[in-house]
Design a protein around this motif. Structure first.
Motif, PDB file in Angstrom:
ATOM      1  N   ARG A  70       0.847  -1.193   0.000  1.00 25.55           N
ATOM      2  CA  ARG A  70       0.000   0.000   0.000  1.00 25.55           C
ATOM      3  C   ARG A  70       0.877   1.237   0.000  1.00 25.55           C
ATOM      4  NH1 ARG A  70      -4.864  -0.348   3.970  1.00 25.55           N
ATOM      5  NH2 ARG A  70      -5.560  -1.641   2.238  1.00 25.55           N
ATOM      6  N   TYR A  71       0.401   2.260  -0.719  1.00 25.59           N
ATOM      7  CA  TYR A  71       1.084   3.555  -0.717  1.00 25.59           C
ATOM      8  C   TYR A  71       0.671   4.310   0.533  1.00 25.59           C
ATOM      9  CZ  TYR A  71       2.187   8.341  -2.241  1.00 25.59           C
ATOM     10  OH  TYR A  71       2.665   9.617  -2.323  1.00 25.59           O
ATOM     11  N   GLY A  72       1.629   4.920   1.214  1.00 23.99           N
ATOM     12  CA  GLY A  72       1.297   5.642   2.439  1.00 23.99           C
ATOM     13  C   GLY A  72       1.905   7.026   2.475  1.00 23.99           C
ATOM     14  N   LEU A  73       1.218   7.933   3.179  1.00 23.88           N
ATOM     15  CA  LEU A  73       1.724   9.285   3.374  1.00 23.88           C
ATOM     16  C   LEU A  73       2.105   9.442   4.844  1.00 23.88           C
ATOM     17  CD1 LEU A  73      -0.907  11.512   1.532  1.00 23.88           C
ATOM     18  CD2 LEU A  73       1.323  10.750   0.694  1.00 23.88           C
ATOM     19  N   MET A  74       3.206  10.132   5.059  1.00 24.92           N
ATOM     20  CA  MET A  74       3.677  10.363   6.414  1.00 24.92           C
ATOM     21  C   MET A  74       3.719  11.869   6.635  1.00 24.92           C
ATOM     22  SD  MET A  74       7.113   8.578   7.805  1.00 24.92           S
ATOM     23  CE  MET A  74       6.769   6.913   7.273  1.00 24.92           C
ATOM     24  N   CYS A  75       3.053  12.320   7.701  1.00 22.86           N
ATOM     25  CA  CYS A  75       3.032  13.754   8.004  1.00 22.86           C
ATOM     26  C   CYS A  75       3.774  14.018   9.309  1.00 22.86           C
ATOM     27  CB  CYS A  75       1.592  14.255   8.180  1.00 22.86           C
ATOM     28  SG  CYS A  75       0.699  14.398   6.641  1.00 22.86           S
ATOM     29  N   LYS A  76       4.206  15.263   9.464  1.00 26.04           N
ATOM     30  CA  LYS A  76       4.645  15.687  10.791  1.00 26.04           C
ATOM     31  C   LYS A  76       3.371  16.014  11.581  1.00 26.04           C
ATOM     32  CE  LYS A  76       9.222  16.298   9.961  1.00 26.04           C
ATOM     33  NZ  LYS A  76      10.524  16.891  10.260  1.00 26.04           N
ATOM     34  N   ASP A  77       3.548  16.271  12.881  1.00 24.67           N
ATOM     35  CA  ASP A  77       2.338  16.489  13.682  1.00 24.67           C
ATOM     36  C   ASP A  77       1.672  17.826  13.360  1.00 24.67           C
ATOM     37  OD1 ASP A  77       0.638  15.118  15.260  1.00 24.67           O
ATOM     38  OD2 ASP A  77       1.766  15.330  17.126  1.00 24.67           O
ATOM     39  N   ASP A  78       2.339  18.646  12.515  1.00 23.03           N
ATOM     40  CA  ASP A  78       1.691  19.878  12.070  1.00 23.03           C
ATOM     41  C   ASP A  78       0.854  19.638  10.816  1.00 23.03           C
ATOM     42  OD1 ASP A  78       3.610  19.529  10.135  1.00 23.03           O
ATOM     43  OD2 ASP A  78       4.686  21.395  10.540  1.00 23.03           O
ATOM     44  N   MET A  83       1.840  18.520   7.903  1.00 22.46           N
ATOM     45  CA  MET A  83       2.532  18.725   6.628  1.00 22.46           C
ATOM     46  C   MET A  83       3.227  17.430   6.208  1.00 22.46           C
ATOM     47  SD  MET A  83       1.647  21.761   6.168  1.00 22.46           S
ATOM     48  CE  MET A  83       0.743  22.824   7.313  1.00 22.46           C
ATOM     49  N   LEU A  84       3.124  17.136   4.892  1.00 27.03           N
ATOM     50  CA  LEU A  84       3.721  15.901   4.391  1.00 27.03           C
ATOM     51  C   LEU A  84       5.229  15.906   4.585  1.00 27.03           C
ATOM     52  CD1 LEU A  84       2.772  13.365   2.570  1.00 27.03           C
ATOM     53  CD2 LEU A  84       4.144  14.517   0.838  1.00 27.03           C
ATOM     54  N   MET A  85       5.800  14.806   5.102  1.00 25.81           N
ATOM     55  CA  MET A  85       7.253  14.735   5.203  1.00 25.81           C
ATOM     56  C   MET A  85       7.865  13.670   4.296  1.00 25.81           C
ATOM     57  SD  MET A  85       8.219  12.841   8.804  1.00 25.81           S
ATOM     58  CE  MET A  85       9.730  12.129   8.191  1.00 25.81           C
ATOM     59  N   ASP A  86       7.157  12.582   4.056  1.00 20.85           N
ATOM     60  CA  ASP A  86       7.714  11.550   3.180  1.00 20.85           C
ATOM     61  C   ASP A  86       6.568  10.661   2.704  1.00 20.85           C
ATOM     62  OD1 ASP A  86      10.730  10.847   2.579  1.00 20.85           O
ATOM     63  OD2 ASP A  86       9.656   8.938   2.556  1.00 20.85           O
ATOM     64  N   ASP A  87       6.836   9.903   1.654  1.00 21.68           N
ATOM     65  CA  ASP A  87       5.842   8.948   1.184  1.00 21.68           C
ATOM     66  C   ASP A  87       6.548   7.703   0.688  1.00 21.68           C
ATOM     67  OD1 ASP A  87       7.012   9.845  -1.154  1.00 21.68           O
ATOM     68  OD2 ASP A  87       5.135  10.047  -2.250  1.00 21.68           O
ATOM     69  N   GLN A  93      10.270  17.731  -3.435  1.00 22.68           N
ATOM     70  CA  GLN A  93      10.343  18.525  -4.661  1.00 22.68           C
ATOM     71  C   GLN A  93       9.003  19.226  -4.902  1.00 22.68           C
ATOM     72  OE1 GLN A  93      12.082  16.851  -8.175  1.00 22.68           O
ATOM     73  NE2 GLN A  93      11.028  18.279  -9.536  1.00 22.68           N
ATOM     74  N   ASP A  94       7.937  18.427  -4.877  1.00 20.10           N
ATOM     75  CA  ASP A  94       6.609  19.022  -5.040  1.00 20.10           C
ATOM     76  C   ASP A  94       6.045  19.478  -3.696  1.00 20.10           C
ATOM     77  OD1 ASP A  94       6.291  18.533  -7.948  1.00 20.10           O
ATOM     78  OD2 ASP A  94       6.550  16.458  -7.290  1.00 20.10           O
ATOM     79  N   THR A  95       6.722  19.079  -2.620  1.00 17.89           N
ATOM     80  CA  THR A  95       6.307  19.545  -1.297  1.00 17.89           C
ATOM     81  C   THR A  95       7.516  20.189  -0.621  1.00 17.89           C
ATOM     82  OG1 THR A  95       6.972  17.562  -0.078  1.00 17.89           O
ATOM     83  CG2 THR A  95       4.792  17.526  -1.106  1.00 17.89           C
ATOM     84  N   ASP A  96       7.252  21.052   0.355  1.00 21.34           N
ATOM     85  CA  ASP A  96       8.359  21.749   1.007  1.00 21.34           C
ATOM     86  C   ASP A  96       8.117  21.945   2.498  1.00 21.34           C
ATOM     87  OD1 ASP A  96       6.363  23.600   1.042  1.00 21.34           O
ATOM     88  OD2 ASP A  96       7.408  25.123  -0.126  1.00 21.34           O
ATOM     89  N   GLY A  97       7.365  21.052   3.116  1.00 25.08           N
ATOM     90  CA  GLY A  97       7.127  21.197   4.554  1.00 25.08           C
ATOM     91  C   GLY A  97       5.985  22.130   4.875  1.00 25.08           C
ATOM     92  N   SER A  98       5.300  22.654   3.824  1.00 26.48           N
ATOM     93  CA  SER A  98       4.141  23.515   4.083  1.00 26.48           C
ATOM     94  C   SER A  98       2.929  23.006   3.302  1.00 26.48           C
ATOM     95  CB  SER A  98       4.456  24.963   3.684  1.00 26.48           C
ATOM     96  OG  SER A  98       4.555  25.063   2.287  1.00 26.48           O
ATOM     97  N   VAL A  99       2.976  21.729   2.924  1.00 27.54           N
ATOM     98  CA  VAL A  99       1.943  21.169   2.053  1.00 27.54           C
ATOM     99  C   VAL A  99       1.285  19.979   2.761  1.00 27.54           C
ATOM    100  CG1 VAL A  99       1.515  20.119  -0.196  1.00 27.54           C
ATOM    101  CG2 VAL A  99       3.270  21.884   0.029  1.00 27.54           C
ATOM    102  N   THR A 100      -0.022  20.022   2.891  1.00 26.24           N
ATOM    103  CA  THR A 100      -0.750  18.925   3.531  1.00 26.24           C
ATOM    104  C   THR A 100      -1.186  17.910   2.469  1.00 26.24           C
ATOM    105  OG1 THR A 100      -2.940  19.891   3.219  1.00 26.24           O
ATOM    106  CG2 THR A 100      -1.722  20.584   5.188  1.00 26.24           C
ATOM    107  N   PRO A 101      -1.581  16.696   2.884  1.00 24.63           N
ATOM    108  CA  PRO A 101      -2.112  15.729   1.903  1.00 24.63           C
ATOM    109  C   PRO A 101      -3.301  16.313   1.131  1.00 24.63           C
ATOM    110  CG  PRO A 101      -1.695  14.634   3.991  1.00 24.63           C
ATOM    111  CD  PRO A 101      -1.485  16.096   4.227  1.00 24.63           C
ATOM    112  N   GLU A 102      -4.098  17.130   1.807  1.00 22.26           N
ATOM    113  CA  GLU A 102      -5.264  17.717   1.130  1.00 22.26           C
ATOM    114  C   GLU A 102      -4.823  18.746   0.097  1.00 22.26           C
ATOM    115  OE1 GLU A 102      -7.887  19.089   4.196  1.00 22.26           O
ATOM    116  OE2 GLU A 102      -8.034  17.096   5.110  1.00 22.26           O
ATOM    117  N   ASP A 103      -3.756  19.495   0.390  1.00 26.61           N
ATOM    118  CA  ASP A 103      -3.225  20.438  -0.595  1.00 26.61           C
ATOM    119  C   ASP A 103      -2.792  19.694  -1.855  1.00 26.61           C
ATOM    120  OD1 ASP A 103      -3.548  22.447   1.272  1.00 26.61           O
ATOM    121  OD2 ASP A 103      -1.450  22.396   1.948  1.00 26.61           O
ATOM    122  N   LEU A 104      -2.411  18.430  -1.674  1.00 21.04           N
ATOM    123  CA  LEU A 104      -1.971  17.619  -2.813  1.00 21.04           C
ATOM    124  C   LEU A 104      -3.142  16.930  -3.502  1.00 21.04           C
ATOM    125  CD1 LEU A 104       1.073  15.972  -1.029  1.00 21.04           C
ATOM    126  CD2 LEU A 104       1.203  17.683  -2.849  1.00 21.04           C
TER     127      LEU A 104
END
Lengths: 1016, 124
Positions: A715-723, A725-729, A880-891
């Motif tokens: 399964r593909y997964g998204l990992m966020c920081k507690d703020d 924002m996406l950090m890795d996938d 690259q497409d994210t910079d620590g200010s992008v949420t999964p919903e923004d994507l």
């Protein structure tokens, strides 16, 4: 005493030089001779060389002033060849060797006739502090042009333009006690600790250990003090528990007793390291010492007095005169006037007299001085002028006279009629400043001591100052202090040492000195001839007075405005005088004005020593995949991804011409879309996760659901920081009920590993789960394209039937007869199999695939093609497409967010904060340039209205942009404010070249929007 | 460069082996959804910057990979203690010379009970 024939200032006897060994050297193109044991400065003085440099700002002629690290003027450029160039070497710290070639650092066309000195003569009074800033401030765009010429005019040495032939080492050292400085206190401390059995490192920056003992007039056990020093050094050298480092400067005192020592191992032998038995030793070593305790026995620097013309060659500090006479057998002149505020400096006159040259007068600022040295001078009939000082040195390229008058130091006035004494040398002494630089590096602020008229170091735990370094200048007391400080330091370590028996000192009684820094002149400071405070940076007393008048009250501001204490000098001779002058001008005391902060390094360190072996191929580690050799042999161009070397593209040679990046990528892209391609994806981070709570952990750390992922599925997964924002996938596969394999981005692997450990160890220690990095254990080969199944089927026993092995399945089996895990995961949008094998089998499997792949058109592709293919599918790259200010919903990836999961996974709460719910957040969209030939620049800013007045509101930027050979046009991914509700609208991208591109906002998937190609 | 005692490796090692991870003892709210935006914002973004004693989270990144805490004086940079995750500092702003032994003992008992409770929570 007689003179050596071709060295006019060399005495016939005395000093610690070897007269039997004559060495030739070249200074500013002229050949001279000196002796073994000389330093360059003593050899120049022996030959009567007065002018060694031109000053930094005014280009005034300058001579040698001091005899050690504090020398501000005698900076030379060493080296007879381009590769051997070394800038800014102090002539006082360079041992003489046969063939030494040196040049003055400043002076054009030469130091004798300097064009720039016109500036000093005519423009001098028009160059107040801040001159360059004030004069060249406008227009701002011209500053770069001005700066080029100003630097050429001012300059401080130059770097070699050729490769350094020498090598340099770093050594890590550990010891119980580090003793810095091998003068009386340092030797006593080291000997005490050494006899007590502690592990000791003793370092000293000079050519020879012994410090002030080497030129002392005092006797230890009725022998010259130097004899005792030799005996102690010999004993220490014979002990296994002692490391002696001569020619080694302690340059930086860092946290927790971490001290960097720079040992110059071959610089006294030649300009490059000589070959010994076919082996060239490292030129210098940086010792990184972690000490248990440290004794600072760094001694003191003598302060010169500040009087008019005090920079004319022939002005020296008094102690340097004694050093040159007693250590090197060199008298730097014929007729001496000595201007002092203390007894100790009388040594210079006594030594000068004993050398058989004329002491014109000793000018003492005190009334009725009466110490032993004063009495000796009187007994010899030397004229002593009391209550007076040298007001002004006469002469331009060499001192020709001294104007002397009685003064009132307190009231800062000249009280008598000046008398001019003919002389060629003026030596001065205003007292002794403890060398507090290293103690200051620890952040501890030094404190002023009125008794010794100097700053003494404040000390952090574990650091002990001994002897002169804390103002204890008396020899007997300094020796005893060294012993005491060593005992204190060892007892702090739980070790012990007995006090050693110290030699008997034939005491010399010294009267107390008086406070004198700047000598008054008949004219006010601003009108008097220049009185230099900082010779290296050409800072005068007038400049400091002007700075205080212009409102600079903090000594740190005065320093920056005037440049006092800047450069390689770090204020060794001038700082205390400068503070005293600032204090006088501000009507404050010196402790009220305070001191500036000294910073590492104490003296300049060559870059070679700092770099050590960490250069060229050893500059940074490089990571190679198991398939690297194949890539090299097949002409890959490489891209650096972190430390990894990844194939970027594989250019082919077509009709004798090598493909460009664009041509190769277009070919590779079409091969994947139409036939089959292969990518070395081994660098992807891989983390093996095991334990009964592994599944629970994944559910908390990823945004999506993991409760029902069955063994055999991925399964593909998204990992966020507690703020939020996406950090890795990445994809994670279920290997067994309690066993998962997580993949991360190549660059994010280490960070994700630490992230998992952080949450497990700090928040959820009750979860039974472990993490192991297996990135290097497995090689990953992605076989992708319409022909992928047919190719793989030829070499595997795994059932590849589309219904038996579906998209997002993984299977275990044999590929090319070796055990493999094959994952049906696609980052290209095509049918794809990621083959994982043990890394050492990878080359065999890769080659087997190629042996079978030719008929299918199997094409290797690199990271660039991978990027184009994934972007065509709208697959993001985290970072690259994210910079620590992008949420999964923004994507637009709400599909990968499990809002209804039972636990509050990392990042969930933040997704309902008011800020993450704003409608105008920057959201990921596709951009299709109106002109299909245009490939937008990554990072280009986006605006809604290109006719808006500047500054235009910027509403987003391009994150990924490529030319798509499949679409036959450029395309891009971008983040745009409210972009997901602006489909079909036109945005604009104004470029630096004046062009403005127009683009349409479209969905992020450009190829195969329904995802049918990967499901075949 | 700091010289740091890893409480798990039980050795002093160079700072190069460690990563600093910010202020220690930032408890994640047990029920994030029950937090107001302000409470959640405080947890996410607000940290202390004391002059003097400070508790910091570090990780022995290229060593044992264990997270642990450091009590450090931000003025002198002296490290007063390092302690394992789940333990409490002995040196605090209230007790710059160290807590009394009986306080330390009582805290230890409480912490062990808390851990047992958490593990039972997972089983349940």
């Amino acid at each position: 005493m007689s003179q050596s024939s071709n060295q006019p200032n060399r005495l016939g006897e005395g000093g610690r030089i070897d007269r039997a060994r004559t060495l030739s050297f070249t200074f500013n193109g002229k050949r001279y001779q000196g002796h073994a044991g000389d330093i360059l400065a003593s050899a120049l003085l022996a030959n009567g060389v007065d002018i060694v440099n031109r000053s930094f700002k005014y280009s005034r002629p300058r001579g040698i002033v001091a005899a050690g690290a504090e020398e501000p003027n005698a900076l030379v450029q060493l080296g007879s060849t381009e590769a051997a160039q070394v800038p800014n070497v102090r002539a006082t710290q360079q041992a003489l060797f046969e063939g030494l070639t040196a040049q003055s650092t400043n002076g054009w066309p030469n130091v004798q006739r300097d064009v720039m000195s016109l500036v000093g003569k005519l423009g001098g009074r028009f160059m107040p502090p801040g001159f360059y800033y004030k004069t060249f401030m406008a227009p701002a765009s011209m500053w770069m042009t001005y700066e080029k010429y100003i630097r050429k005019g001012a300059g401080l040495g130059r770097s070699p333009m050729e490769r350094d032939p020498d090598s340099y080492d770093h050594l890590n050292q550990h010891c119980d006690l580090l003793v810095i400085g091998a003068g009386p206190a340092g030797l006593a401390a080291a000997l005490t600790a050494a006899r007590g059995g502690a592990r000791v490192i003793l370092c000293d920056e000079q050519e020879e250990m012994g410090g002030s003992l080497l030129d002392s007039r005092e006797l230890l056990d009725h022998q010259p003090a130097a004899r005792w020093a030799e005996q102690v050094v010999a004993e220490l050298a014979g002990r296994d528990n002692v490391t002696l480092l001569a020619r080694t400067t302690a340059n930086g005192y860092h946290d927790h007793h971490f001290v960097t020592l720079h040992e110059r191992r071959t610089e006294h032998l030649g300009e490059t390291a000589p070959t010994v038995n076919g082996y060239r030793p490292a030129r210098s070593r940086m010792h990184r010492v972690r000490a248990g305790q440290v004794v600072l026995a760094t001694g003191a620097h003598e302060r010169p007095l500040v009087y008019a013309g005090n920079d004319v060659p022939g002005n020296l500090v008094a102690g340097a005169v004694s050093t040159y006479i007693r250590r090197f057998g060199v008298v730097p002149g014929e007729k001496l006037v000595l201007s002092v505020s203390n007894d100790h400096a009388y040594r210079a006159a006594l030594d000068w007299d004993e050398a058989g040259r004329e002491v014109v007068a000793i000018v003492d600022a005190r009334l009725a001085p009466d110490g032993d040295l004063v009495e000796q001078a009187r007994a010899r009939g030397i004229r002593i002028i009391e209550g007076a000082a040298v007001l002004e040195a006469k002469g331009s390229t060499r001192v020709s006279g001294a104007r002397v008058a009685t003064i009132d130091a307190e009231a800062f006035t000249v009280t008598g009629q000046a008398e001019t004494l003919a002389c060629d040398t003026i030596a001065s002494s205003g007292g002794y400043s403890p060398v507090i630089h290293l103690a200051s590096h620890t952040g501890a602020r030094p404190t002023w001591n009125d008794e010794i008229l100097g700053f003494v170091p404040s000390l952090v735990k574990g650091v002990h100052a001994a002897g002169s370094a804390r103002g204890m200048h008396d020899l007997a007391k300094g020796l005893a202090d060294g012993v005491a400080k060593a005992c204190e330091a060892l007892s702090a370590l739980g070790l012990s040492a007995d006090a050693i028996t110290l030699p008997q000192v034939d005491a010399i009684r010294e009267g107390s000195g008086c406070a004198l820094y700047q000598v008054p002149h008949e004219k006010p400071t601003l009108r008097a001839p220049k009185q230099f405070v900082d010779l290296q940076n050409d800072v005068t007393s007038a400049a400091i007075e002007l700075a205080t008048r212009e409102g600079f009250e903090s000594i740190e501001h005065v320093k920056r405005y005037t440049a006092m204490g800047f450069g390689t000098d770090q204020g060794k001779l001038g700082n205390i005088n400068g503070m005293a002058i600032a204090a006088r001008c501000l009507g404050k005391s010196i402790p009220e004005v305070g001191t500036t902060v000294f910073r590492p390094n104490y003296t300049p360190v060559t870059f070679g020593a700092i770099v050590g072996r960490h250069c060229r191929e050893l500059f940074d580690p490089e990571r190679y995949t198991a398939l690297h050799q194949w890539h090299v042999e097949n002409g890959a161009e490489f891209e650096e991804v972190g430390q990894w070397k990844r194939p970027w593209y594989f250019p082919k040679t077509v009709n004798g011409k090598q493909e460009s990046l664009d041509e190769a990528v277009a070919r590779e892209c079409l091969a994947v879309r139409e036939k089959v391609g292969i990518l070395d994806a081994s660098t992807l981070g891989k983390i093996d996760i095991q334990g009964p709570d592994a599944r629970e952990f994944l559910g908390r750390i990823y945004t999506n659901k993991w409760a029902k992922l069955a063994p055999g599925r991925a399964r593909y997964g998204l990992m966020c920081k507690d703020d939020g924002m996406l950090m890795d996938d990445g994809t994670t596969s279920c290997l067994a009920e309690n066993h998962f394999l997580m993949t991360t981005t190549t660059g994010g692997a280490a960070g994700v590993m630490e992230w998992l450990e952080l949450w497990h160890q700090t928040e959820w220690p009750e979860l039974d789960v472990t993490f192991t990095s297996v990135t290097d254990h497995w090689a990953t080969m992605t076989v992708t394209g319409p022909e992928a199944r047919k190719l793989l089927a030829e070499i595997t026993d795994i059932d590849l039937d589309r219904d038996a092995f579906t998209f997002m399945d993984w299977r275990e089996g044999k590929v090319a007869d070796v055990p493999a895990r094959v994952f049906r995961i696609s980052f290209t949008g095509e049918l794809a199999y990621e083959i994982n094998v043990q890394a050492n089998y990878a080359m065999h499997v890769w080659k087997t695939l190629f042996a079978h792949g030719e008929k299918y058109g199997l094409t290797p592709y690199g990271t660039e093609t991978m990027h184009v293919l994934r972007a065509e599918k709208g697959f993001i790259i985290a970072g690259q497409d994210t910079d620590g200010s992008v949420t999964p919903e923004d994507l637009g990836m709400q599909w990968a967010v499990g809002y209804d999961k039972p636990n509050s996974w990392v990042g969930k709460r933040a997704l309902s904060r008011s800020d993450t719910r704003r409608a105008d957040r920057k959201q990921l969209v596709g951009l299709r340039p109106k002109d299909p030939k245009v490939v937008l620049e990554e990072g280009a800013q986006i605006v809604f209205d290109p006719d808006h007045a500047i500054p235009m509101p910027m509403v987003g930027h391009v994150t990924s942009s490529y030319y798509s050979p499949t679409l036959g046009s450029g395309f891009a991914l971008a983040v745009v404010k409210g972009g997901q509700s602006r489909m079909g609208e036109t945005v604009y991208l104004p470029m630096a070249d004046g062009k403005t591109h127009a683009a349409e906002i479209v969905g992020t998937i450009f190829v195969d929007p329904k995802g049918e190609r990967q499901n075949v | 460069m700091f010289h740091i005692y890893c409480p798990y490796c039980e050795e002093h090692r160079e700072e190069e082996e460690f990563h600093a991870k910010g202020q220690a003892h930032i408890a994640r709210p047990a029920d994030p959804e029950a937090c107001s935006d302000e409470q959640w914002g405080d947890y996410l973004f607000f940290r202390d910057n004391p002059r003097g004693i400070h508790h910091e989270l570090w990780v022995h990144a290229v060593g044992c990979r264990k997270f642990f805490n450091i009590t450090r004086n931000t003025v002198s940079y002296e490290i007063l203690e390092t302690y394992k995750m789940g333990e409490r500092p002995r040196f605090t702003a209230e007790h710059p010379e160290g807590k009394p032994a009986e306080t330390v003992a009582a805290e230890k008992v409480a912490d062990e009970a808390d851990m047992v409770e958490r593990q039972e929570g997972v089983k349940a």
